[in-house]
Write a protein that holds these residues in place. Sequence first.
Motif, PDB file in Angstrom:
ATOM      1  N   GLY A   1       0.817  -1.206   0.000  1.00 53.87           N
ATOM      2  CA  GLY A   1       0.000   0.000   0.000  1.00 53.87           C
ATOM      3  C   GLY A   1       0.851   1.258   0.000  1.00 53.87           C
TER       4      GLY A   1
ATOM      5  N   ASN B   1       1.259  -2.834  -4.566  1.00 56.40           N
ATOM      6  CA  ASN B   1       0.252  -1.776  -4.534  1.00 56.40           C
ATOM      7  C   ASN B   1      -0.797  -1.994  -5.615  1.00 56.40           C
ATOM      8  OD1 ASN B   1      -1.011   0.559  -3.635  1.00 56.40           O
ATOM      9  ND2 ASN B   1       0.832   1.809  -3.709  1.00 56.40           N
ATOM     10  N   THR B   2      -1.981  -1.439  -5.385  1.00 56.11           N
ATOM     11  CA  THR B   2      -3.013  -1.405  -6.416  1.00 56.11           C
ATOM     12  C   THR B   2      -2.862  -0.162  -7.276  1.00 56.11           C
ATOM     13  OG1 THR B   2      -4.490  -0.327  -4.825  1.00 56.11           O
ATOM     14  CG2 THR B   2      -4.702  -2.713  -5.061  1.00 56.11           C
TER      15      THR B   2
ATOM     16  N   ALA C   1      -7.124   1.316  -4.568  1.00 51.15           N
ATOM     17  CA  ALA C   1      -8.237   0.619  -3.917  1.00 51.15           C
ATOM     18  C   ALA C   1      -9.287   1.569  -3.364  1.00 51.15           C
ATOM     19  CB  ALA C   1      -7.705  -0.265  -2.791  1.00 51.15           C
TER      20      ALA C   1
ATOM     21  N   GLY D   1      -8.792  -3.894  -1.560  1.00 53.43           N
ATOM     22  CA  GLY D   1      -7.401  -4.303  -1.385  1.00 53.43           C
ATOM     23  C   GLY D   1      -7.280  -5.808  -1.211  1.00 53.43           C
TER      24      GLY D   1
ATOM     25  N   SER E   1      -8.071  -7.569  -4.487  1.00 55.50           N
ATOM     26  CA  SER E   1      -6.958  -7.368  -5.419  1.00 55.50           C
ATOM     27  C   SER E   1      -5.828  -8.348  -5.127  1.00 55.50           C
ATOM     28  CB  SER E   1      -6.437  -5.930  -5.315  1.00 55.50           C
ATOM     29  OG  SER E   1      -7.418  -5.006  -5.728  1.00 55.50           O
TER      30      SER E   1
ATOM     31  N   THR F   1      -5.439  -0.628   0.348  1.00 53.70           N
ATOM     32  CA  THR F   1      -4.528  -1.700  -0.062  1.00 53.70           C
ATOM     33  C   THR F   1      -3.795  -2.324   1.124  1.00 53.70           C
ATOM     34  OG1 THR F   1      -4.202  -0.587  -2.189  1.00 53.70           O
ATOM     35  CG2 THR F   1      -2.628  -2.297  -1.595  1.00 53.70           C
TER      36      THR F   1
END
Length: 324
Positions: free
Chosen positions: A26, A51-52, A78, A85, A88, A116
């Motif tokens: 994140g 990370n997203t 996210a 998160g 994902s 995330t």
Amino acid sequence: MSTNHAEMMFALAEDHAPKILLVGIGGCGCSAVEVMMQSSLAEKVTLAAINTDQRELKLTKAPVQIPIGEVLTKGLGAGAMPHVGEQSARESIQDLEALIQGADLVITVSAGGGGTGTGATPVLLEVCEQLQVPTIAFVVRPFSFEGKRRLVLADTLIERCRNLAGTTFVLENAKLQQALGADAKLDDALEAANHYINELVSGLLATIDSEAIARIDFAHLLSVLSGKGVGRGSVIESANSETIIEKVADFPLLQSIQPVEDGDSNAKILMHIWAPESFTLADYAEINEALHEQLSSYADLTSGFSVWDKPSFRVVLFVNHIST
């Protein structure tokens, strides 16, 4: 022993060095990894970022970057929603499994309260548990002004990590705010938080550093940081050995540990000291004895020290409270 044989033994020791993976998850985790890239940690562990938000991920310049939830989030983040998160991370579970393979220890760094970090961190820890890889989780708890929702989400993350990781270390931004003062700039506060995480992780790994004068082995480290406890850590600095003894003995986190008269203490203490060359065995013994006097001789205290080229002292102290 011949020179060739000695070189072979050294190479064997190098080959058997523990493979430690440090993963920032994140926005907060990626920022922490970015700071670590500029420190000595980059030479001792494999740094990875998850990370997203793909744009933020690339800014870390981490050698290993894992974008997650590309189908779900399209790489845009996210949206501060932990369930996004988590979904994902599960979408990208094979990438996480590949990341973990071969590691002897995984250290996660993330903040609670966002999307995330809050959602994906437990999934990564689940993967580690399935692959039987030991874990340590560092979780940053938000500032109080960030609102109750984020604090509740952070506490949920801490509890989930506690049930999955060997030890979960909680870093309180509220205490950082007190230390920096009300006039601190926001950028300075965030930078200080990242450097603090770096110092704590560096201190943790210094306990097994082959360059340390007194160190513990890797298996001992894992033993101290097992039991699914909740830990706290602190960096203590002082100009001389007398003051450092006072500061360590007065460490607030030690006050909550009840003295014991047998081997059933529910707390494990890990300490590493950086000291100048003038540091003596007597100094080292005095610090350890001061702690044992406060906690009783049965306290589970593990310590080590390194010599550095500064005249001052630094102590990194961890307390791991094991649930009973």
